[in-house]
Motif scaffolding. Structure first.
Motif, mmCIF file in Angstrom:
data_model
loop_
_atom_site.group_PDB
_atom_site.id
_atom_site.type_symbol
_atom_site.label_atom_id
_atom_site.label_comp_id
_atom_site.label_asym_id
_atom_site.label_seq_id
_atom_site.Cartn_x
_atom_site.Cartn_y
_atom_site.Cartn_z
ATOM 1 N N ASP A 45 0.833 -1.213 0.000
ATOM 2 C CA ASP A 45 0.000 0.000 0.000
ATOM 3 C C ASP A 45 0.862 1.256 0.000
ATOM 4 O O ASP A 45 0.524 2.257 0.642
ATOM 5 C CB ASP A 45 -0.939 0.049 1.221
ATOM 6 N N SER A 76 -3.257 8.896 6.548
ATOM 7 C CA SER A 76 -4.124 9.703 5.695
ATOM 8 C C SER A 76 -4.574 8.958 4.444
ATOM 9 O O SER A 76 -5.661 9.211 3.924
ATOM 10 C CB SER A 76 -3.409 11.003 5.296
ATOM 11 N N ASP A 77 -3.742 8.025 3.956
ATOM 12 C CA ASP A 77 -4.123 7.326 2.732
ATOM 13 C C ASP A 77 -5.203 6.285 2.960
ATOM 14 O O ASP A 77 -5.936 5.927 2.038
ATOM 15 C CB ASP A 77 -2.899 6.677 2.066
ATOM 16 N N LEU A 78 -5.348 5.806 4.213
ATOM 17 C CA LEU A 78 -6.353 4.782 4.500
ATOM 18 C C LEU A 78 -7.446 5.275 5.444
ATOM 19 O O LEU A 78 -8.491 4.638 5.559
ATOM 20 C CB LEU A 78 -5.680 3.545 5.115
ATOM 21 N N GLY A 79 -7.188 6.383 6.127
ATOM 22 C CA GLY A 79 -8.201 6.930 7.020
ATOM 23 C C GLY A 79 -8.393 6.145 8.306
ATOM 24 O O GLY A 79 -9.454 6.205 8.925
ATOM 25 N N ASP A 130 -20.568 8.076 -4.659
ATOM 26 C CA ASP A 130 -20.919 6.663 -4.512
ATOM 27 C C ASP A 130 -22.360 6.404 -4.923
ATOM 28 O O ASP A 130 -22.672 5.387 -5.556
ATOM 29 C CB ASP A 130 -20.673 6.193 -3.077
ATOM 30 N N GLU A 178 -16.064 12.641 3.451
ATOM 31 C CA GLU A 178 -15.236 11.436 3.512
ATOM 32 C C GLU A 178 -15.573 10.457 2.397
ATOM 33 O O GLU A 178 -14.690 9.823 1.819
ATOM 34 C CB GLU A 178 -15.419 10.768 4.881
ATOM 35 N N VAL A 179 -16.864 10.321 2.092
ATOM 36 C CA VAL A 179 -17.277 9.370 1.058
ATOM 37 C C VAL A 179 -16.661 9.725 -0.289
ATOM 38 O O VAL A 179 -16.110 8.866 -0.989
ATOM 39 C CB VAL A 179 -18.817 9.329 0.938
ATOM 40 N N HIS A 226 -13.976 11.518 -0.859
ATOM 41 C CA HIS A 226 -12.533 11.288 -0.774
ATOM 42 C C HIS A 226 -12.213 9.819 -1.032
ATOM 43 O O HIS A 226 -11.289 9.487 -1.784
ATOM 44 C CB HIS A 226 -12.000 11.688 0.610
ATOM 45 N N LYS A 227 -12.966 8.921 -0.420
ATOM 46 C CA LYS A 227 -12.706 7.493 -0.557
ATOM 47 C C LYS A 227 -12.935 7.020 -1.992
ATOM 48 O O LYS A 227 -12.184 6.185 -2.506
ATOM 49 C CB LYS A 227 -13.580 6.707 0.416
ATOM 50 N N LYS A 250 -10.089 8.100 -4.120
ATOM 51 C CA LYS A 250 -8.906 7.305 -3.769
ATOM 52 C C LYS A 250 -8.979 5.924 -4.402
ATOM 53 O O LYS A 250 -7.996 5.414 -4.954
ATOM 54 C CB LYS A 250 -8.799 7.200 -2.248
ATOM 55 N N LYS A 251 -10.156 5.300 -4.342
ATOM 56 C CA LYS A 251 -10.328 3.974 -4.932
ATOM 57 C C LYS A 251 -10.169 4.009 -6.452
ATOM 58 O O LYS A 251 -9.744 3.021 -7.059
ATOM 59 C CB LYS A 251 -11.698 3.415 -4.557
#
Length: 489
Positions: free
Chosen positions: A39, A84-87, A427, A466-467, A469-470, A473-474
């Motif tokens: 990761d 920060s990359d995984l929260g 999402d 947050e959603v 951001h995720k 990131k994904k």
């Protein structure tokens, strides 16, 4: 995404170099792993083409000879430090890392808590690990570390630390993030192994800073930006320059600790096999860059991204002025500014025209796509729709998700889920598209282009939730946000 790094070459020459280093020592080698064993998204962002699990793939070949010791600082436990990359917090990541390593065939027998001074949060974490049958050890803060060599190299220094029981010849020492005290654990083990009659060696496997690149290369400056909270500073290694007459890049903590290492090796072996901190390393990354310009551009993007991350943390009451100022200095050193990120300019121009929160993305071919907040969609959700329509060759005016489908979702959000924001997030848009794709060919085409967003860069004129951001990131998208509240988002 353009690649500037040859990952296959890296796997080959890096593994060969590590095997050579292991062969130099007899009974046991402690290999400090800087950065992340897997990761490693920072490396993959600044060196496009680097695979986040490259280190793990190499070391997996040695799994039957190796065991892993995970290190976490009591100070990071106490302040609930987050990756920060995984929260997730560092203490949660210890458990995640252990599970991941064991699932890949590695032996993980213990966790070391460093900087321990009786912190209640560290004691609670230790009790939690004990309930999970995980052995823990404590290493203590040493007054005057790393300069008080006489105290450090004594029974009241390293000798006071718990001795970590290990069973295999290669001990990989890793941690959730930087500043955890991995090197001190290795050096403490060298001291305590020697007291037990074991001649152990030490090496450092750390990707950044890249010793063979110039001091002010963007890849190295991006490392400083990534560790701004630790106040790490890249430096020309003075010991290497004196010993060999050549320039090599290291950072302040390794250079500061070198006299300690030197004293330890002289005490154990009679001499130090390393003439400089850079000698301790086994990093071959710099020899695997095959397009310097691509890596420079990616690193500059990362510096700016880190700057906005620090600004957002400040706005949320989690950051500090010193971190922001440090990264601003990094931008100055790299001779870049936020305006060098075209998505920032485009998003702000769209916001100025519309008076609404806006966002922009730069696609792989350089095309800039923008979007603004509307009554149905937030700016990031609208942006993803606009981008994948463009990539799929669908006319901008086509509504992939009909309004009569969005409105029931909004009704549920407001009336049943008690949300104050009726607009769809990224999402929710992607789920709606997925449902429609079973009968709508255009939705299928649009969704099939999502992998093309990997490596693209996005900017939002407001901070996102947050959603969102995720999701970015994904998708492998680099995101920056202006430090403005998102009440209306």
């Amino acid at each position: 995404m353009k690649h500037g790094f040859d990952n296959e070459k890296y796997l080959k020459i890096q593994s060969e170099h590590i095997l050579e280093r292991i062969a130099r020592f007899g009974d046991k080698l402690y290999l400090e792993l800087g950065g992340k064993l897997f990761d490693d998204y920072h490396a993959s962002r600044v060196l496009p083409g680097f695979q986040p699990d490259s280190k793990l793939r190499m070391l997996s070949k040695l799994a039957d000879r190796a065991e892993i010791v995970i290190v976490i600082s009591a100070l990071d436990i106490e302040k609930n430090k987050v990756r920060s990359d995984l929260g997730i917090t560092y203490d949660e990541d210890v458990l995640r890392l252990r599970g991941e390593f064991m699932a890949r065939g590695f032996l993980v027998n213990s966790v070391v808590i460093t900087h321990y001074n009786g912190q209640a949060s560290a004691d609670a974490f230790r009790q939690r690990l004990s309930r999970l049958s995980i052995t823990t050890y404590c290493h203590y803060t040493i007054e005057g570390y790393p300069n008080n060599v006489a105290l450090i190299d004594s029974d009241d220094g390293f000798g006071k630390n718990d001795y970590v029981e290990t069973t295999r010849p290669l001990v990989i020492v890793t941690a959730p993030g930087p500043g955890s005290g991995k090197m001190a654990v290795c050096l403490s083990q060298l001291y305590n192994e020697h007291r037990r009659g074991v001649e152990a060696g030490y090496a450092k496997f750390e990707t950044f800073p890249v010793w063979s690149l110039p001091l002010k290369h963007p890849v190295n400056i991006a490392y400083e930006a990534a560790t701004a909270d630790l106040n790490d500073v890249n430096m020309i290694d003075p010991f290497h320059l004196e010993a060999y007459g050549t320039t090599a890049i290291n950072y302040n903590r390794d250079i500061e600790i070198f006299p300690v290492l030197n004293a330890l090796f002289e005490g154990v072996y009679g001499e130090n096999p390393y003439k400089s901190p850079t000698d301790m390393g086994v990093n071959m990354v710099g020899f695997c860059i095959n397009d310097d310009e691509v890596c420079r551009e990616a690193s500059n993007n990362e510096i700016i991204r880190r700057y906005y991350t620090a600004l957002n943390q400040m706005a949320n009451g989690k950051g500090n002025d010193a971190e922001v100022s440090k990264i601003a200095l990094n931008m100055n050193q790299a001779k870049i500014s936020p305006n060098d990120r075209p998505q920032i300019v485009a998003a702000r121009e769209r916001a100025a025209r519309s008076g609404m929160p806006s966002s922009a993305i730069e696609l792989a071919d350089g095309t800039i796509i923008t979007a603004e907040q509307g009554s149905l969609l937030g700016p990031s959700a609208a942006l993803i729709l606009n981008a994948i329509k463009h990539l799929a060759g669908i006319d901008h005016h086509v509504k992939l998700i009909p309004q009569d489908m969005i409105e029931p979702i909004q009704h549920t959000k407001i009336n049943y889920l008690r949300s104050r924001n009726p607009r769809l997030h990224t999402d929710e848009v992607l789920v709606a598209l997925s449902v429609l794709s079973t009968t709508d060919e255009q939705c299928r085409r649009a969704l099939s282009t999502l992998p093309e967003l990997e490596g693209c860069q996005v900017h939002s004129t407001v901070m996102l939730g947050e959603v969102d951001h995720k999701i970015f990131k994904k998708l492998g998208v680099g995101l920056t946000c202006d430090p403005r509240g998102r009440k209306s988002v």
